[in-house]
Structure formats: structure tokens, C-alpha cells
Design a protein around this motif. Structure first.
Motif, short mmCIF file in Angstrom:
data_model
loop_
_atom_site.label_atom_id
_atom_site.label_comp_id
_atom_site.label_asym_id
_atom_site.label_seq_id
_atom_site.Cartn_x
_atom_site.Cartn_y
_atom_site.Cartn_z
N ALA A 55 8.79 -28.69 10.08
CA ALA A 55 8.25 -30.13 10.30
C ALA A 55 7.76 -30.32 11.49
O ALA A 55 8.68 -29.83 12.41
CB ALA A 55 9.11 -30.95 9.58
N PRO A 56 6.80 -30.96 11.71
CA PRO A 56 6.36 -31.42 13.16
C PRO A 56 7.41 -32.42 13.87
O PRO A 56 8.07 -33.32 12.96
CB PRO A 56 5.07 -32.04 13.23
CG PRO A 56 4.97 -32.57 11.82
CD PRO A 56 5.83 -31.72 10.98
N GLN A 57 7.53 -32.17 14.88
CA GLN A 57 8.49 -33.12 15.60
C GLN A 57 7.84 -34.53 16.04
O GLN A 57 6.88 -34.44 16.39
CB GLN A 57 9.05 -32.41 17.08
CG GLN A 57 9.95 -31.22 16.83
CD GLN A 57 10.52 -30.73 18.06
OE1 GLN A 57 9.66 -31.16 19.15
NE2 GLN A 57 11.39 -29.64 17.99
N LYS A 58 8.61 -35.44 15.97
CA LYS A 58 8.21 -36.83 16.32
C LYS A 58 8.57 -37.03 17.53
O LYS A 58 9.48 -36.70 18.35
CB LYS A 58 8.98 -37.88 15.58
CG LYS A 58 8.71 -37.89 13.87
CD LYS A 58 9.07 -38.87 13.14
CE LYS A 58 8.76 -38.82 11.79
NZ LYS A 58 9.47 -39.96 10.89
N ALA A 59 7.50 -37.51 18.49
CA ALA A 59 7.45 -38.12 19.95
C ALA A 59 8.55 -39.15 19.87
O ALA A 59 8.60 -40.10 19.12
CB ALA A 59 6.26 -38.12 20.58
N ARG A 60 9.57 -38.85 20.77
CA ARG A 60 10.32 -40.27 21.23
C ARG A 60 9.69 -41.15 22.08
O ARG A 60 9.06 -40.82 22.74
CB ARG A 60 11.63 -39.55 21.72
CG ARG A 60 12.68 -38.92 20.95
CD ARG A 60 13.78 -38.71 21.62
NE ARG A 60 13.74 -38.45 23.03
CZ ARG A 60 14.95 -38.08 23.70
NH1 ARG A 60 16.06 -37.87 23.24
NH2 ARG A 60 14.70 -37.91 25.18
#
Length: 75
Positions: free
Chosen positions: A2-7
Motif C-alpha cells: 500500500a502507498p504510504q500516506k504523507a504525514r
């Protein structure tokens, strides 16, 4: 995978403006020490979170402390 979400970026608050400091004293070594790295360089605003006004005061205080012998120039 899964693509990582930007914090979201957290903006650092200036410790001097938070305490409403009027003047940064060059003789106050514990205040100046966190803003100077191991080699004697002044840390950038990006890393410390200090505002422009207080970064200029901090620069002058560190230069005066170096001149008076409280801080080393460079290692």
C-alpha cells in the motif's frame, strides 16, 4: 504494498517568542548551547524552529560569546 500516506508537517514554535524574551544574553551559556553544533556552527532556523527576529539576536549573542571566549569559534 500500500502507498504510504504523507504525514502533515508540524510547524515548530519558536522557544524565545513563546517565552517572550526581550534579549538573548551572550553570557548565558545554557541558552546558547543547543543552537551550536559539535563543530561550533550555528544551527539553521529550519532545524531549531527559531523565528527570524530571534535567530538574528542569537547570531549576535553567539558571535559576542565567541569573541569574549565563552564559546569556541570552530573545532
Amino acid at each position: 504494498m500500500a502507498p504510504q500516506k504523507a504525514r502533515p508537517m508540524m510547524k515548530k514554535t519558536c522557544p524565545f517568542s513563546y517565552k517572550k524574551v526581550a534579549y538573548i544574553d551572550y553570557k548565558d551559556y545554557p541558552t546558547l548551547k543547543p543552537y551550536v553544533d559539535y563543530f561550533g556552527n550555528i544551527r539553521k532556523r529550519y532545524y531549531t524552529g527559531v523565528s527570524l527576529k530571534y535567530q538574528k539576536m542569537l547570531k549576535n549573542a553567539i558571535e559576542r560569546a565567541r569573541f569574549m571566549g565563552f564559546l569556541a569559534y570552530r573545532k
